[in-house]
Design an enzyme around this catalytic site. Sequence first.
Site, PDB file in Angstrom:
ATOM      1  N   SER A  72       0.799  -1.234   0.000  1.00 43.43           N
ATOM      2  CA  SER A  72       0.000   0.000   0.000  1.00 43.43           C
ATOM      3  C   SER A  72       0.828   1.278   0.000  1.00 43.43           C
ATOM      4  O   SER A  72       0.254   2.368  -0.142  1.00 43.43           O
ATOM      5  CB  SER A  72      -0.937   0.008   1.202  1.00 43.43           C
ATOM      6  N   LYS A  75       0.288   3.407  -2.914  1.00 42.05           N
ATOM      7  CA  LYS A  75      -0.892   4.274  -3.024  1.00 42.05           C
ATOM      8  C   LYS A  75      -0.514   5.762  -2.978  1.00 42.05           C
ATOM      9  O   LYS A  75      -1.230   6.609  -3.512  1.00 42.05           O
ATOM     10  CB  LYS A  75      -1.895   3.929  -1.908  1.00 42.05           C
ATOM     11  N   TYR A 199      -4.403  -2.189  -9.736  1.00 37.58           N
ATOM     12  CA  TYR A 199      -4.220  -2.158  -8.282  1.00 37.58           C
ATOM     13  C   TYR A 199      -3.306  -3.296  -7.800  1.00 37.58           C
ATOM     14  O   TYR A 199      -2.335  -3.066  -7.068  1.00 37.58           O
ATOM     15  CB  TYR A 199      -5.594  -2.227  -7.598  1.00 37.58           C
ATOM     16  N   TYR A 251      -4.293   3.637   8.346  1.00 32.98           N
ATOM     17  CA  TYR A 251      -5.662   3.123   8.542  1.00 32.98           C
ATOM     18  C   TYR A 251      -6.163   3.429   9.942  1.00 32.98           C
ATOM     19  O   TYR A 251      -5.968   4.545  10.436  1.00 32.98           O
ATOM     20  CB  TYR A 251      -5.716   1.615   8.233  1.00 32.98           C
ATOM     21  N   VAL A 269       1.274  -3.811   3.777  1.00 34.35           N
ATOM     22  CA  VAL A 269       1.273  -5.101   4.468  1.00 34.35           C
ATOM     23  C   VAL A 269       2.509  -5.958   4.168  1.00 34.35           C
ATOM     24  O   VAL A 269       2.684  -7.020   4.761  1.00 34.35           O
ATOM     25  CB  VAL A 269      -0.004  -5.949   4.209  1.00 34.35           C
TER      26      VAL A 269
HETATM   27  N1  GLN Z   1      -2.466  -5.459  -1.642  1.00 34.31           N
HETATM   28  C1  GLN Z   1      -2.933  -5.365  -0.295  1.00 34.31           C
HETATM   29  C2  GLN Z   1      -4.418  -5.601  -0.242  1.00 34.31           C
HETATM   30  O1  GLN Z   1      -5.096  -5.211  -1.149  1.00 34.31           O
HETATM   31  C3  GLN Z   1      -2.580  -4.002   0.215  1.00 34.31           C
HETATM   32  C4  GLN Z   1      -3.006  -3.782   1.630  1.00 34.31           C
HETATM   33  C5  GLN Z   1      -2.017  -2.989   2.444  1.00 34.31           C
HETATM   34  O2  GLN Z   1      -0.825  -2.931   2.141  1.00 34.31           O
HETATM   35  N2  GLN Z   1      -2.505  -2.456   3.538  1.00 34.31           N
HETATM   36  O3  GLN Z   1      -4.948  -6.187   0.645  1.00 34.31           O
END
Ligand code: GLN
Length: 316
Positions: A72, A75, A199, A251, A269
């Site tokens: 993420s 992003k 994505y 988050y 993650v």
């Molecule tokens: N690719 C992961 C997902 O879609 C990204 C989530 C993350 O890094 N928080 O679940």
Amino acid sequence: MLTAKERQGRRLRAVLDAILHDVSARRDYGALADYIAPLGRIDPRKFGIAVATRDGRVFAAGDADEPFSIQSISKVFALTLALGKVGDALWERVGQEPSGNRFNSIVQLEYESGVPRNPFINAGAIVVCDVLLAGHEPKEALGETLRFLRFLADDGGVFIDSGVAVAEKAGGFRNVALANFMMACGNLLHPPELALGVYFHQCAVAMSCRQLALAGRYLAFGGVHPSTGRSVVSPQRARRVNALMLTCGHYDGSGDFAFHVGVPGKSGVGGGILAVIPGVASVAVWSPGLNEYGNSKFGTAALQSLTTEMNWSVFG
Ligand code: GLN
């Protein structure tokens, strides 16, 4: 007599060495993101950190040159590109508020008619990917993101780990649900599988801490890419991306991160975190084990030590 630059360098070196020493003694790594199969096979003892400072130096420790899945953290860069394409019109499709929910939460999206709370939760990032698709095939959109990252990091070696992308697609049922629901609400302009394809592949970008710290410099230095002097975004836009990182980048753990670390940050993650110390440095840390919010456990602790020892904070 040491110059200020030499003093900062020595101090930073000592702090990074102490952090590496502390982390090496710990075994309570946290949980791997094994819902994406290849991430569940990473050695939890891995730890890297890199700090890119204003004067162009990079201070690194541990596994700072080993590529990991940025997940993420991508992003942030996708948001930057989407804002470059559509400007503030993006905010008609994505909000700017912390969600208070997990990154892949579904429930809030229905209450809020398919408009994600912010661009850093999964639903928001899928809308951003939909924006990047305008006028492009998915491959071209991804090519653009990859070129952008290579430019920012001054490194042509940034790549997409296709094994991770395949695993994400295979297990990405929640993301499929989010995309389909937003399509039903009219908030995706392309078929959900195309936005999801972009994505999943963008989350599968692999970078080292050194590359990531270099890539984040424009956020720390007023929107400017320091090695070329080129403006990536306006200073105001850099500030706004930083504001979103501070309020939404972790988050439902964003408040905790702001409280303990005190600077904008974006987690993934894969166990990476990009942190921005405006005017001072861009920092990347990697430790694959996650805390209860899905953010790197030792990565957060390491950044807390770094900002505390260096007296870095956006709060004065
Ligand atoms: N690719 C992961 C997902 O879609 C990204 C989530 C993350 O890094 N928080 O679940």
